[in-house]
Design a protein around this motif. Structure first.
Motif, PDB file in Angstrom:
ATOM      1  N   UNK A   1       0.801  -1.220   0.000  1.00  0.00           N
ATOM      2  CA  UNK A   1       0.000   0.000   0.000  1.00  0.00           C
ATOM      3  C   UNK A   1       0.835   1.271   0.000  1.00  0.00           C
ATOM      4  N   UNK A   2       2.023   1.220  -0.557  1.00  0.00           N
ATOM      5  CA  UNK A   2       2.888   2.394  -0.632  1.00  0.00           C
ATOM      6  C   UNK A   2       2.266   3.408  -1.587  1.00  0.00           C
ATOM      7  N   UNK A   3       2.151   4.677  -1.166  1.00  0.00           N
ATOM      8  CA  UNK A   3       1.558   5.692  -2.045  1.00  0.00           C
ATOM      9  C   UNK A   3       2.354   5.872  -3.340  1.00  0.00           C
ATOM     10  N   UNK A   4       1.653   5.828  -4.456  1.00  0.00           N
ATOM     11  CA  UNK A   4       2.259   5.970  -5.779  1.00  0.00           C
ATOM     12  C   UNK A   4       1.575   7.105  -6.532  1.00  0.00           C
ATOM     13  N   UNK A   5       2.318   7.657  -7.481  1.00  0.00           N
ATOM     14  CA  UNK A   5       1.760   8.621  -8.432  1.00  0.00           C
ATOM     15  C   UNK A   5       1.710   7.904  -9.760  1.00  0.00           C
ATOM     16  N   UNK A   6       0.536   7.780 -10.313  1.00  0.00           N
ATOM     17  CA  UNK A   6       0.403   7.080 -11.591  1.00  0.00           C
ATOM     18  C   UNK A   6       1.179   7.821 -12.670  1.00  0.00           C
TER      19      UNK A   6
END
Length: 128
Positions: free
Chosen positions: A94-99
């Motif tokens: 669940x690591x925050x990503x930027x698409x």
């Protein structure tokens, strides 16, 4: 890069021993919680020794036994050549990503460093 580029205490006494500096870098990597990351520079600052390149070298040589995907570049770009493996870990944790935008190579997302970066959670082992 040779061992000469690591801090002086990083050269092992015994050829098969893990350098002390490397042990400390790997210990920090193991402290990073799932879903969070630290940059190479953050780890060096935490240890109050070396710099991003030295931490990167340790991770390249010895990082396979720890959650290597949690020690990252400051720009959030995934580790070249390991993007898909790292992406699997980030999605599972669940690591925050930027698409990625349409123009991005292979449409690989970046880490959302503003949300994913871990500051040590109150620990002060050389990091403030």
């Amino acid at each position: 890069m040779s061992q000469e580029s690591l801090p002086s205490d990083a050269v092992p006494e015994h050829p098969h021993a893990l350098p002390e500096y490397a042990e400390r870098v790997l210990e920090v990597a193991e402290l990073i919680p799932p879903g969070r990351v630290m940059t190479y520079g953050d780890v060096a600052e935490w240890l109050d020794e070396g710099g991003p390149r030295q931490v990167g070298r340790v991770m390249a040589l010895y990082g396979g036994a720890v959650p290597w995907w949690r020690v990252v570049r400051a720009d959030g770009v995934l580790l070249p050549g390991h993007e898909q493996r790292a992406l699997g870990h980030y999605r599972a944790e669940g690591t925050p990503l930027k698409e990625a935008g349409r123009a991005a190579a292979d449409h690989v997302p970046r880490l959302d460093m503003g949300r994913a970066r871990w500051d040590g959670g109150g620990r002060t082992g050389g990091h403030t």
